[in-house]
Design an enzyme around this catalytic site. Structure first.
Site, PDB file in Angstrom:
ATOM      1  N   ASP A  42       0.830  -1.211   0.000  1.00 38.72           N
ATOM      2  CA  ASP A  42       0.000   0.000   0.000  1.00 38.72           C
ATOM      3  C   ASP A  42       0.861   1.256   0.000  1.00 38.72           C
ATOM      4  O   ASP A  42       0.555   2.233  -0.673  1.00 38.72           O
ATOM      5  CB  ASP A  42      -0.918   0.038   1.233  1.00 38.72           C
ATOM      6  CG  ASP A  42      -2.044  -0.967   1.098  1.00 38.72           C
ATOM      7  OD1 ASP A  42      -2.205  -1.519  -0.011  1.00 38.72           O
ATOM      8  OD2 ASP A  42      -2.736  -1.202   2.093  1.00 38.72           O
ATOM      9  N   LYS A 120     -10.097 -29.108 -14.890  1.00 40.23           N
ATOM     10  CA  LYS A 120     -11.135 -28.396 -15.639  1.00 40.23           C
ATOM     11  C   LYS A 120     -11.720 -27.363 -14.688  1.00 40.23           C
ATOM     12  O   LYS A 120     -12.512 -27.683 -13.785  1.00 40.23           O
ATOM     13  CB  LYS A 120     -12.203 -29.356 -16.146  1.00 40.23           C
ATOM     14  CG  LYS A 120     -13.188 -28.675 -17.061  1.00 40.23           C
ATOM     15  CD  LYS A 120     -14.051 -29.686 -17.788  1.00 40.23           C
ATOM     16  CE  LYS A 120     -14.875 -29.025 -18.876  1.00 40.23           C
ATOM     17  NZ  LYS A 120     -15.676 -27.898 -18.434  1.00 40.23           N
ATOM     18  N   GLU A 188      -9.196 -19.273 -18.205  1.00 39.58           N
ATOM     19  CA  GLU A 188     -10.446 -19.353 -17.458  1.00 39.58           C
ATOM     20  C   GLU A 188     -10.459 -18.327 -16.319  1.00 39.58           C
ATOM     21  O   GLU A 188      -9.477 -18.215 -15.576  1.00 39.58           O
ATOM     22  CB  GLU A 188     -10.533 -20.773 -16.889  1.00 39.58           C
ATOM     23  CG  GLU A 188     -11.906 -21.238 -16.570  1.00 39.58           C
ATOM     24  CD  GLU A 188     -12.676 -21.762 -17.776  1.00 39.58           C
ATOM     25  OE1 GLU A 188     -12.144 -21.701 -18.921  1.00 39.58           O
ATOM     26  OE2 GLU A 188     -13.809 -22.211 -17.579  1.00 39.58           O
ATOM     27  N   LYS A 304      -5.344 -33.391 -22.795  1.00 42.92           N
ATOM     28  CA  LYS A 304      -4.999 -32.813 -24.096  1.00 42.92           C
ATOM     29  C   LYS A 304      -3.820 -33.559 -24.686  1.00 42.92           C
ATOM     30  O   LYS A 304      -2.886 -33.920 -23.957  1.00 42.92           O
ATOM     31  CB  LYS A 304      -4.613 -31.334 -23.937  1.00 42.92           C
ATOM     32  CG  LYS A 304      -5.721 -30.466 -23.375  1.00 42.92           C
ATOM     33  CD  LYS A 304      -5.248 -29.037 -23.115  1.00 42.92           C
ATOM     34  CE  LYS A 304      -6.396 -28.233 -22.498  1.00 42.92           C
ATOM     35  NZ  LYS A 304      -6.006 -26.904 -22.060  1.00 42.92           N
ATOM     36  N   LYS A 328     -15.597 -35.457 -16.891  1.00 41.14           N
ATOM     37  CA  LYS A 328     -16.424 -34.687 -15.947  1.00 41.14           C
ATOM     38  C   LYS A 328     -16.685 -35.493 -14.685  1.00 41.14           C
ATOM     39  O   LYS A 328     -17.074 -36.655 -14.758  1.00 41.14           O
ATOM     40  CB  LYS A 328     -17.776 -34.346 -16.607  1.00 41.14           C
ATOM     41  CG  LYS A 328     -17.670 -33.425 -17.808  1.00 41.14           C
ATOM     42  CD  LYS A 328     -17.543 -31.965 -17.411  1.00 41.14           C
ATOM     43  CE  LYS A 328     -18.875 -31.317 -17.145  1.00 41.14           C
ATOM     44  NZ  LYS A 328     -19.586 -30.900 -18.334  1.00 41.14           N
ATOM     45  N   CYS A 426     -42.966 -22.979  20.092  1.00 44.94           N
ATOM     46  CA  CYS A 426     -43.601 -22.438  21.296  1.00 44.94           C
ATOM     47  C   CYS A 426     -45.051 -22.027  21.081  1.00 44.94           C
ATOM     48  O   CYS A 426     -45.719 -21.605  22.010  1.00 44.94           O
ATOM     49  CB  CYS A 426     -42.793 -21.249  21.835  1.00 44.94           C
ATOM     50  SG  CYS A 426     -42.884 -19.802  20.773  1.00 44.94           S
ATOM     51  N   CYS A 441     -40.668 -15.911  14.682  1.00 42.63           N
ATOM     52  CA  CYS A 441     -41.453 -16.123  15.889  1.00 42.63           C
ATOM     53  C   CYS A 441     -41.293 -14.869  16.742  1.00 42.63           C
ATOM     54  O   CYS A 441     -40.171 -14.389  16.944  1.00 42.63           O
ATOM     55  CB  CYS A 441     -40.915 -17.346  16.635  1.00 42.63           C
ATOM     56  SG  CYS A 441     -41.533 -17.456  18.322  1.00 42.63           S
TER      57      CYS A 441
HETATM   58  S1  IVH Z   1      -9.219 -26.241 -23.172  1.00 45.90           S
HETATM   59  C1  IVH Z   1     -10.727 -26.258 -27.539  1.00 45.90           C
HETATM   60  N1  IVH Z   1      -8.524 -26.360 -20.638  1.00 45.90           N
HETATM   61  O1  IVH Z   1     -14.094 -26.006 -20.361  1.00 45.90           O
HETATM   62  C2  IVH Z   1     -10.756 -25.465 -26.324  1.00 45.90           C
HETATM   63  N2  IVH Z   1     -10.731 -25.718 -21.196  1.00 45.90           N
HETATM   64  O2  IVH Z   1     -16.073 -27.632 -21.788  1.00 45.90           O
HETATM   65  C3  IVH Z   1     -11.046 -26.184 -25.067  1.00 45.90           C
HETATM   66  N3  IVH Z   1     -12.134 -25.226 -19.264  1.00 45.90           N
HETATM   67  O3  IVH Z   1     -14.894 -23.670 -22.825  1.00 45.90           O
HETATM   68  C4  IVH Z   1     -10.582 -25.458 -23.907  1.00 45.90           C
HETATM   69  N4  IVH Z   1     -10.598 -25.632 -17.739  1.00 45.90           N
HETATM   70  O4  IVH Z   1     -14.130 -22.779 -20.556  1.00 45.90           O
HETATM   71  C5  IVH Z   1      -9.500 -26.096 -21.529  1.00 45.90           C
HETATM   72  N5  IVH Z   1      -7.805 -26.535 -18.426  1.00 45.90           N
HETATM   73  C6  IVH Z   1      -8.761 -26.247 -19.315  1.00 45.90           C
HETATM   74  C7  IVH Z   1     -10.037 -25.850 -18.928  1.00 45.90           C
HETATM   75  C8  IVH Z   1     -11.008 -25.594 -19.893  1.00 45.90           C
HETATM   76  C9  IVH Z   1     -11.849 -25.259 -17.963  1.00 45.90           C
HETATM   77  C10 IVH Z   1     -13.438 -24.889 -19.847  1.00 45.90           C
HETATM   78  C11 IVH Z   1     -13.377 -23.889 -20.971  1.00 45.90           C
HETATM   79  C12 IVH Z   1     -14.094 -24.559 -22.130  1.00 45.90           C
HETATM   80  C13 IVH Z   1     -14.904 -25.599 -21.436  1.00 45.90           C
HETATM   81  C14 IVH Z   1     -15.198 -26.734 -22.361  1.00 45.90           C
END
Ligand code: IVH
Length: 686
Positions: A42, A120, A188, A304, A328, A426, A441
């Site tokens: 600050d 995710k 994100e 990925k 998921k 009560c 109450c």
């Molecule tokens: S990759 C082709 N990496 O999940 C692009 N997405 O269900 C895909 N998300 O729209 C995105 N964490 O908002 C990627 N580590 C991550 C992620 C991620 C969350 C979300 C993102 C995407 C959605 C798809």
């Protein structure tokens, strides 16, 4: 510290401060490894603000003081993405992952197949554009939401408030990473759990329905038209893609994440190379068990293909890449039937309807009750007794009914629920005050109130008396051993040992817990007293501001409202609380019992500490009194005449002799905008 007077030295000092501040922001918000205290931070930012106020020509748009610079937006412009923001296909089991892995390997041919697993994040994706800043580096030029994937909304001024988003990137880092000055970062935006809880506390105080989950709250926040509100919500940005001219930069995903990190972005640290379905499942299991303690929501794991060359070969289906898949987590919800609706009386006398459920197993526990909040909520759901409902449970949150299932297999219930007109505990009358959603109450001595007050008092977040659970409290009440929370402190081991199923050892332990709670401190006592609207954060702020219960008791509405987050509603509730003789008597008994009701007082806001201002002329938005109050609230002083001791003269329209005097004495002169900039640090502070 002496302010540099000559423009040259001011410019050098401002640049030096900016460099230091950027480094500390990066350490704090990106690396989570601060080196200096908030107060030191600050002090640096306040010094920079003062220089910028005195030398407006030195102000740059990427200065750390300018995160909340933007005006409230009138609406959001639609912007087309450089390339579509796609979504992901989902998998829910190891078999589905194995199928995906097989397809990937078939299509990849002789190209390398290595996978990276990431969390995710349950937020919303955004695309950030950086462009040449003119000074050799890059600077954030826009931030756009995903929207429909093709076009999103320009929410730049809100994105700028997110501290983990660098506003600029120095040329040194670009060169090191062999990066051009223009590029795009995708990732994100999430709302941390703590910020989400705080938001809902705030909403509850304001009588608004709670936000349903952090993702919706983050999305709503990014679409807020007032950047200073966004700044307070503490959103976090995690980067995961880097594009240059619409193409992926770096050799693959791992290299991309490393490059992003090196540029100063926050990259999620939970990631791993996983080269078999077993390794993927191991990562997934670990992620699921870490889920509760991450501090932000995730809803699965993204897998990925690492190499961008292989990604390219695999390509896309209509809406999603073939080179990635989202595993998921199964939602923590269940379907069950509402067998009855009962009503619970809380410590403030508030009546809460509760759905009694046919037991259902959700996320590791059996749920047989779920809150229905209030009569309006039941109305909104259209819920009838006998309906089949979806129940959700998140972490240690109370399970809640989220929707009524209406389909052929689940016939609707027949009985409408009628809110009772008498207190179920009560038999006294219940009332619903004008403009409120809750029934209460009216009986001050309703036994439910005392029971709930005792339970509340003992809670971990309140006085933290372990062992003061429902069974014990009920017995204490049945045997008339306590008539108020203060009586807890007079209990003896012998008395407790006489309770059902209470061994000597547990009696001793509970007495020790009660004894220890005497030192819990003022903030916890304030919460324990159960003053309406005074939750954890407000209690802490009040304790820090006033330092003792006596000071709070004596405070006027105006003094109370000087505390951040305390508005007229809360100050009114506090005044009402202290106006009740029974409450004063309770505080006296607690004091006699040796309960500590003091706290260390925090220094008042210090943005303008030790500075003296003289106001002259007509300001354009603030009245003289408002300006004076704002300065004093920030720790500054105001004076009627200019002297050598004056730090700044704030000159408005038609400023007269005071301005002449300032020029004569070489006292810095600022305008209203300069003053506001100096005051603004309040909204930037942690
Ligand atoms: S990759 C082709 N990496 O999940 C692009 N997405 O269900 C895909 N998300 O729209 C995105 N964490 O908002 C990627 N580590 C991550 C992620 C991620 C969350 C979300 C993102 C995407 C959605 C798809």
């Amino acid at each position: 510290m002496a302010e540099p007077k000559s423009p040259d030295s001011a410019a050098a000092r401002a640049e030096d401060l900016r460099t230091q501040l950027r480094r500390h922001e990066h350490l704090y918000y990106v690396l989570d490894a601060p080196e200096i205290s908030d107060a030191e931070y600050d002090a640096l930012i306040n010094e920079l603000k003062r220089i910028e106020a005195a030398h407006p020509e030195l102000l740059t748009p990427d200065s750390p003081t300018q995160r909340v610079g933007g005006k409230p937006a009138e609406g959001f412009k639609k912007v087309r993405h450089s390339r579509p923001m796609l979504s992901l296909d989902n998998a829910y089991s190891a078999e589905e992952l194995a199928d995906w892995d097989r397809r990937v390997r078939e299509l990849a041919g002789n190209l390398p197949v290595e996978y990276i697993a990431e969390l995710k994040l349950d937020g919303l994706s955004v695309a950030l554009q950086y462009e040449a800043s003119g000074a050799g580096g890059a600077r954030l030029s826009s931030g756009v939401t995903r929207g429909d994937g093709q076009t999103g909304e320009d929410v730049t001024s809100n994105i700028r408030t997110i501290r983990s988003v660098p506003l600029s990137i120095p040329s040194r880092l670009l060169e090191k990473g062999k990066m051009p000055e223009a590029f795009e970062v995708r990732g994100e935006v999430v709302m941390p759990a703590a910020a989400f809880l705080r938001l809902n506390e705030e909403r509850e105080r304001e009588g608004l329905p709670p936000a349903v989950n952090p993702r919706n709250a983050a999305a709503g926040t990014l679409r807020t038209l007032e950047p200073s509100i966004v700044a307070n919500r503490r959103l976090v940005f995690f980067a995961y893609f880097l594009l240059v001219e619409g193409e992926y930069f770096a050799a693959g995903q791992t290299a991309t994440l490393d490059a992003l990190s090196a540029l100063g972005f926050r990259v999620n640290t939970h990631r791993a190379r996983v080269d078999s379905v077993e390794a993927m499942m191991k990562f997934i299991d670990k992620a699921e068990s870490d889920r509760e303690t991450l501090g932000y929501e995730i809803d699965g794991v993204v897998l990925k293909v690492d190499s961008h060359a292989t990604q390219q070969r695999l390509g896309y289906t209509g809406r999603a890449p073939r080179w990635a898949i989202a595993y998921k987590f199964t939602a923590k919800s269940g379907i069950t039937q509402v067998t009855a609706i009962t009503v619970q009386v809380g410590r403030t006398g508030k009546l809460t309807p509760v759905a009694e459920l046919a037991p259902v197993f959700i996320g590791g526990t059996t749920v047989s009750r779920a809150t229905l909040h209030n009569a309006d909520f039941i109305e909104r759901l259209g819920l009838k007794i006998g309906d089949t409902v979806k129940v959700e449970r998140g972490g240690d949150v109370i399970p809640k009914v989220v929707e009524v299932i209406e389909d052929a297999q689940h016939p609707r219930g027949k009985h409408r629920f009628v809110f009772p007109s008498k207190c179920p505990e009560c038999g006294s009358e219940v009332v619903r005050a004008e403009g409120e959603v809750d029934y209460r109450c009216v009986n001050a001595d309703c036994p439910a109130k005392l029971r709930e007050s005792l339970l509340h008092f003992g809670r971990r977040e309140v006085m933290n008396i372990e062992g003061l659970g429902e069974a014990v409290v009920q017995q204490l009440l049945d045997r008339k051993m306590v008539t108020s929370v203060a009586d807890l402190y007079a209990l003896t081991e012998e008395q407790l040992a006489g309770l059902d199923r209470f061994a000597e050892k547990s009696a001793r332990a509970l007495i020790a817990e009660i004894d220890g709670s005497r030192k819990a401190g003022l903030a916890r006592v304030l919460m324990g007293l159960g003053i309406r609207f005074v939750g954890e954060r407000t209690a802490e702020l009040l304790a820090e501001e006033f330092g003792s219960i006596e000071a709070i008791e004596k405070a006027s509405a105006e003094e109370l409202e000087r505390v951040e987050e305390v508005g007229p509603r809360i100050s009114q509730a506090i005044l009402e609380f202290f106006a009740q003789p029974a409450n004063i008597a309770l505080i006296e008994s607690l004091k006699k019992a040796g309960v500590d009701m003091t706290a260390e007082k925090k220094q008042r806001s210090t943005e303008l500490a030790d500075l003296t201002f003289v106001l002259t002329g007509t300001l354009s938005t603030l009245t003289r009194d408002e300006a004076k109050k704002r300065i004093e609230d920030a720790g500054g002083k105001t004076a009627g005449s200019v002297s050598k001791k004056t730090s700044y003269v704030v000159a408005g329209e038609d400023a007269g002799s005071k301005l002449d005097k300032a020029l004569e004495l070489k006292v810095p002169v600022i305008d209203e905008a300069g003053l506001l900039a100096m005051l603004q640090s309040g909204s930037l502070k942690e």
